[in-house]
Design a protein around this motif. Structure first.
Motif, PDB file in Angstrom:
ATOM      1  N   LEU A  49       0.937  -1.147   0.101  1.00 45.00           N
ATOM      2  CA  LEU A  49      -0.024  -0.003   0.061  1.00 45.00           C
ATOM      3  C   LEU A  49       0.749   1.325   0.055  1.00 45.00           C
ATOM      4  O   LEU A  49       1.738   1.401   0.730  1.00 45.00           O
ATOM      5  CB  LEU A  49      -0.810   0.030   1.414  1.00 45.00           C
ATOM      6  N   VAL A  50       0.650   2.045  -0.714  1.00 42.96           N
ATOM      7  CA  VAL A  50       1.057   3.560  -0.701  1.00 42.96           C
ATOM      8  C   VAL A  50      -0.012   4.336  -0.080  1.00 42.96           C
ATOM      9  O   VAL A  50      -1.084   4.682  -0.687  1.00 42.96           O
ATOM     10  CB  VAL A  50       1.598   3.968  -2.032  1.00 42.96           C
ATOM     11  N   VAL A  58      -4.078   8.992   6.130  1.00 51.06           N
ATOM     12  CA  VAL A  58      -3.836   8.425   7.277  1.00 51.06           C
ATOM     13  C   VAL A  58      -4.865   9.505   8.388  1.00 51.06           C
ATOM     14  O   VAL A  58      -5.617   8.908   9.249  1.00 51.06           O
ATOM     15  CB  VAL A  58      -2.377   8.823   7.567  1.00 51.06           C
ATOM     16  N   ARG A  59      -4.815  10.767   8.088  1.00 54.63           N
ATOM     17  CA  ARG A  59      -5.736  11.852   8.490  1.00 54.63           C
ATOM     18  C   ARG A  59      -7.170  11.246   8.806  1.00 54.63           C
ATOM     19  O   ARG A  59      -7.891  11.191   9.844  1.00 54.63           O
ATOM     20  CB  ARG A  59      -5.691  12.920   8.080  1.00 54.63           C
ATOM     21  N   LEU A  83       6.581  -0.230   6.370  1.00 62.04           N
ATOM     22  CA  LEU A  83       5.874  -1.096   7.329  1.00 62.04           C
ATOM     23  C   LEU A  83       6.302  -2.544   6.762  1.00 62.04           C
ATOM     24  O   LEU A  83       5.962  -2.682   5.302  1.00 62.04           O
ATOM     25  CB  LEU A  83       4.782  -0.888   7.392  1.00 62.04           C
ATOM     26  N   PHE A  84       6.937  -3.286   7.212  1.00 61.16           N
ATOM     27  CA  PHE A  84       7.305  -4.714   6.770  1.00 61.16           C
ATOM     28  C   PHE A  84       6.477  -5.867   7.675  1.00 61.16           C
ATOM     29  O   PHE A  84       6.243  -5.732   8.695  1.00 61.16           O
ATOM     30  CB  PHE A  84       8.598  -4.873   6.580  1.00 61.16           C
ATOM     31  N   ALA A 126       3.372  -1.519   3.409  1.00 57.22           N
ATOM     32  CA  ALA A 126       3.149  -0.199   3.292  1.00 57.22           C
ATOM     33  C   ALA A 126       4.334   0.884   3.136  1.00 57.22           C
ATOM     34  O   ALA A 126       5.136   0.679   3.992  1.00 57.22           O
ATOM     35  CB  ALA A 126       2.029   0.343   4.397  1.00 57.22           C
ATOM     36  N   ILE A 127       4.087   2.127   2.568  1.00 59.98           N
ATOM     37  CA  ILE A 127       4.973   3.134   2.665  1.00 59.98           C
ATOM     38  C   ILE A 127       4.319   4.302   2.675  1.00 59.98           C
ATOM     39  O   ILE A 127       3.019   4.558   2.049  1.00 59.98           O
ATOM     40  CB  ILE A 127       5.796   3.088   1.500  1.00 59.98           C
TER      41      ILE A 127
END
Length: 144
Positions: free
Chosen positions: A2-3, A9-10, A103-104, A113-114
């Protein structure tokens, strides 16, 4: 993978969720079931008052089977004020974020995700303060 944007996020992250996950992570770290290392800051002098700073930190939370890496890139100046010397981040990136989180998945090593660190960082700071109040305030406290 996921990007995720700061705007997403908000919309998705709540303070209640952030505090719950941070509390869990801090407890896991306290019991030595989670790992982290102190943040590393690399300072490179640009001129007498200005530095480029590259920061990195990571943590492993086996209970959630995730590892996170955070990178941050800043330009800072040391400014003299009536109260002493102040470290000021310079807003040189035209309002764009200057850090990211990767995130891994610990079960297979894949990147999950990044995302930029801006909104998450604000939540983390506020949630950590909230947890400090939860654990350090007197039981009968009504105001801070």
């Amino acid at each position: 993978m996921l990007v995720i944007s700061n705007e997403e996020v908000r919309q998705l992250l709540t303070m209640k969720d952030c505090m719950a996950v941070l509390e869990e992570a801090y407890m896991e770290r306290h019991h030595q079931r989670a790992l982290s290392r102190p943040r590393t800051d690399l300072y490179s002098k640009i001129d007498d008052e200005t530095y480029y700073v590259f920061k990195s930190m990571e943590g492993v939370l086996p209970k959630r089977k995730v590892t996170a890496l955070r990178l941050n890139s800043d330009v800072i100046k040391w400014n003299k004020t009536p109260h002493g010397i102040r470290k000021d981040k310079q807003p040189l990136a035209d309002g764009r974020w200057v850090g990211l989180i990767a995130l891994f998945d610990m079960t297979n090593g894949k990147m999950l995700a990044i995302l930029p660190d801006g909104v998450v960082q604000g939540f983390r700071v506020a949630a950590t303060g909230g947890l400090g109040i939860k654990y350090l305030a007197r039981p009968d406290a009504k105001t801070m």
